[in-house]
Motif scaffolding. Structure first.
Motif, PDB file in Angstrom:
ATOM      1  N   SER A   9      40.946  44.868  45.895  1.00  6.80           N
ATOM      2  CA  SER A   9      41.598  44.799  44.592  1.00  6.80           C
ATOM      3  C   SER A   9      41.132  43.567  43.822  1.00  6.80           C
ATOM      4  O   SER A   9      40.981  43.619  42.605  1.00  6.80           O
ATOM      5  N   ALA A  10      40.895  42.453  44.530  1.00  4.03           N
ATOM      6  CA  ALA A  10      40.386  41.258  43.859  1.00  4.03           C
ATOM      7  C   ALA A  10      38.974  41.498  43.350  1.00  4.03           C
ATOM      8  O   ALA A  10      38.640  41.111  42.227  1.00  4.03           O
ATOM      9  N   ASP A  11      38.138  42.147  44.153  1.00  2.00           N
ATOM     10  CA  ASP A  11      36.773  42.459  43.714  1.00  2.00           C
ATOM     11  C   ASP A  11      36.782  43.359  42.482  1.00  2.00           C
ATOM     12  O   ASP A  11      35.998  43.163  41.557  1.00  2.00           O
ATOM     13  N   ALA A  12      37.684  44.330  42.470  1.00  4.55           N
ATOM     14  CA  ALA A  12      37.794  45.231  41.319  1.00  4.55           C
ATOM     15  C   ALA A  12      38.241  44.459  40.082  1.00  4.55           C
ATOM     16  O   ALA A  12      37.721  44.672  38.986  1.00  4.55           O
ATOM     17  N   ILE A  14      37.774  41.277  39.457  1.00  7.11           N
ATOM     18  CA  ILE A  14      36.655  40.443  39.003  1.00  7.11           C
ATOM     19  C   ILE A  14      35.702  41.282  38.149  1.00  7.11           C
ATOM     20  O   ILE A  14      35.286  40.858  37.071  1.00  7.11           O
ATOM     21  N   SER A  15      35.384  42.468  38.610  1.00  9.74           N
ATOM     22  CA  SER A  15      34.494  43.362  37.856  1.00  9.74           C
ATOM     23  C   SER A  15      35.106  43.749  36.516  1.00  9.74           C
ATOM     24  O   SER A  15      34.414  43.792  35.498  1.00  9.74           O
ATOM     25  N   GLU A  16      36.406  44.019  36.521  1.00 11.16           N
ATOM     26  CA  GLU A  16      37.087  44.386  35.275  1.00 11.16           C
ATOM     27  C   GLU A  16      37.042  43.240  34.264  1.00 11.16           C
ATOM     28  O   GLU A  16      36.818  43.454  33.069  1.00 11.16           O
ATOM     29  N   GLY A  17      37.260  42.009  34.747  1.00 13.14           N
ATOM     30  CA  GLY A  17      37.213  40.852  33.860  1.00 13.14           C
ATOM     31  C   GLY A  17      35.829  40.642  33.272  1.00 13.14           C
ATOM     32  O   GLY A  17      35.677  40.371  32.075  1.00 13.14           O
ATOM     33  N   ALA A  18      34.806  40.783  34.096  1.00 15.88           N
ATOM     34  CA  ALA A  18      33.432  40.632  33.612  1.00 15.88           C
ATOM     35  C   ALA A  18      33.095  41.714  32.586  1.00 15.88           C
ATOM     36  O   ALA A  18      32.471  41.440  31.560  1.00 15.88           O
ATOM     37  N   ARG A  19      33.538  42.922  32.878  1.00 13.86           N
ATOM     38  CA  ARG A  19      33.296  44.031  31.968  1.00 13.86           C
ATOM     39  C   ARG A  19      34.014  43.806  30.632  1.00 13.86           C
ATOM     40  O   ARG A  19      33.461  44.061  29.558  1.00 13.86           O
ATOM     41  N   ALA A  20      35.239  43.291  30.681  1.00 15.70           N
ATOM     42  CA  ALA A  20      36.003  43.023  29.465  1.00 15.70           C
ATOM     43  C   ALA A  20      35.273  42.015  28.580  1.00 15.70           C
ATOM     44  O   ALA A  20      35.180  42.189  27.363  1.00 15.70           O
ATOM     45  N   ALA A  29      43.458  39.617  27.038  1.00 16.61           N
ATOM     46  CA  ALA A  29      43.585  41.058  27.276  1.00 16.61           C
ATOM     47  C   ALA A  29      43.783  41.390  28.750  1.00 16.61           C
ATOM     48  O   ALA A  29      43.815  42.560  29.122  1.00 16.61           O
ATOM     49  N   CYS A  30      43.945  40.383  29.581  1.00 10.96           N
ATOM     50  CA  CYS A  30      44.115  40.600  31.018  1.00 10.96           C
ATOM     51  C   CYS A  30      45.346  41.476  31.273  1.00 10.96           C
ATOM     52  O   CYS A  30      46.445  41.158  30.813  1.00 10.96           O
ATOM     53  N   PRO A  31      45.174  42.573  32.005  1.00  8.82           N
ATOM     54  CA  PRO A  31      46.284  43.501  32.228  1.00  8.82           C
ATOM     55  C   PRO A  31      47.197  43.142  33.395  1.00  8.82           C
ATOM     56  O   PRO A  31      48.188  43.821  33.640  1.00  8.82           O
ATOM     57  N   TYR A  32      46.891  42.066  34.109  1.00 11.35           N
ATOM     58  CA  TYR A  32      47.651  41.719  35.313  1.00 11.35           C
ATOM     59  C   TYR A  32      48.745  40.708  35.009  1.00 11.35           C
ATOM     60  O   TYR A  32      48.611  39.878  34.119  1.00 11.35           O
ATOM     61  N   GLY A  33      49.815  40.769  35.784  1.00  6.29           N
ATOM     62  CA  GLY A  33      50.980  39.910  35.595  1.00  6.29           C
ATOM     63  C   GLY A  33      50.707  38.455  35.934  1.00  6.29           C
ATOM     64  O   GLY A  33      49.794  38.132  36.690  1.00  6.29           O
ATOM     65  N   GLN A  34      51.556  37.598  35.358  1.00  8.23           N
ATOM     66  CA  GLN A  34      51.457  36.162  35.613  1.00  8.23           C
ATOM     67  C   GLN A  34      51.526  35.856  37.106  1.00  8.23           C
ATOM     68  O   GLN A  34      52.259  36.491  37.839  1.00  8.23           O
ATOM     69  N   GLU A  38      45.434  39.127  41.403  1.00  8.68           N
ATOM     70  CA  GLU A  38      44.566  39.974  40.577  1.00  8.68           C
ATOM     71  C   GLU A  38      44.290  39.319  39.224  1.00  8.68           C
ATOM     72  O   GLU A  38      43.177  39.411  38.701  1.00  8.68           O
ATOM     73  N   ARG A  39      45.291  38.655  38.659  1.00  4.19           N
ATOM     74  CA  ARG A  39      45.093  37.968  37.377  1.00  4.19           C
ATOM     75  C   ARG A  39      44.067  36.836  37.530  1.00  4.19           C
ATOM     76  O   ARG A  39      43.170  36.687  36.709  1.00  4.19           O
ATOM     77  N   ALA A  40      44.216  36.050  38.603  1.00  4.45           N
ATOM     78  CA  ALA A  40      43.257  34.969  38.854  1.00  4.45           C
ATOM     79  C   ALA A  40      41.853  35.535  39.031  1.00  4.45           C
ATOM     80  O   ALA A  40      40.878  34.982  38.510  1.00  4.45           O
ATOM     81  N   ALA A  41      41.743  36.657  39.739  1.00  3.38           N
ATOM     82  CA  ALA A  41      40.435  37.284  39.953  1.00  3.38           C
ATOM     83  C   ALA A  41      39.866  37.814  38.639  1.00  3.38           C
ATOM     84  O   ALA A  41      38.664  37.700  38.387  1.00  3.38           O
ATOM     85  N   TRP A  42      40.729  38.391  37.794  1.00  5.73           N
ATOM     86  CA  TRP A  42      40.274  38.919  36.506  1.00  5.73           C
ATOM     87  C   TRP A  42      39.680  37.785  35.668  1.00  5.73           C
ATOM     88  O   TRP A  42      38.607  37.919  35.094  1.00  5.73           O
ATOM     89  N   PHE A  43      40.372  36.635  35.622  1.00 10.26           N
ATOM     90  CA  PHE A  43      39.862  35.490  34.874  1.00 10.26           C
ATOM     91  C   PHE A  43      38.581  34.942  35.494  1.00 10.26           C
ATOM     92  O   PHE A  43      37.700  34.472  34.783  1.00 10.26           O
TER      93      PHE A  43
END
Length: 62
Positions: A9-12, A14-20, A29-34, A38-43
């Protein structure tokens, strides 16, 4: 015991954040909660730098 891999889920995320970022979406626009991993990985993906690594120091003039 759970069959889910927490790193998957963290890898996913990270990919979502890069894609964004590549798509020009704003950082907020991060869709993950505070305070979620997952939020840290997205960033991490959005910013292109691992969260657990210190920033690079400037190169000296010496």
């Amino acid at each position: 015991m759970s069959d889910t891999d927490p790193h998957a889920s963290a890898d996913a995320a990270i990919s979502e954040g890069a894609r964004a970022r590549a798509q020009g979406r704003p950082r907020d626009a991060c869709p993950y909660g505070q305070n979620t991993p997952e939020r840290a990985a997205w960033f991490e993906g959005y910013d292109g730098a691992p969260m657990d690594r210190a920033p690079d120091l400037p190169i000296g003039n010496g």
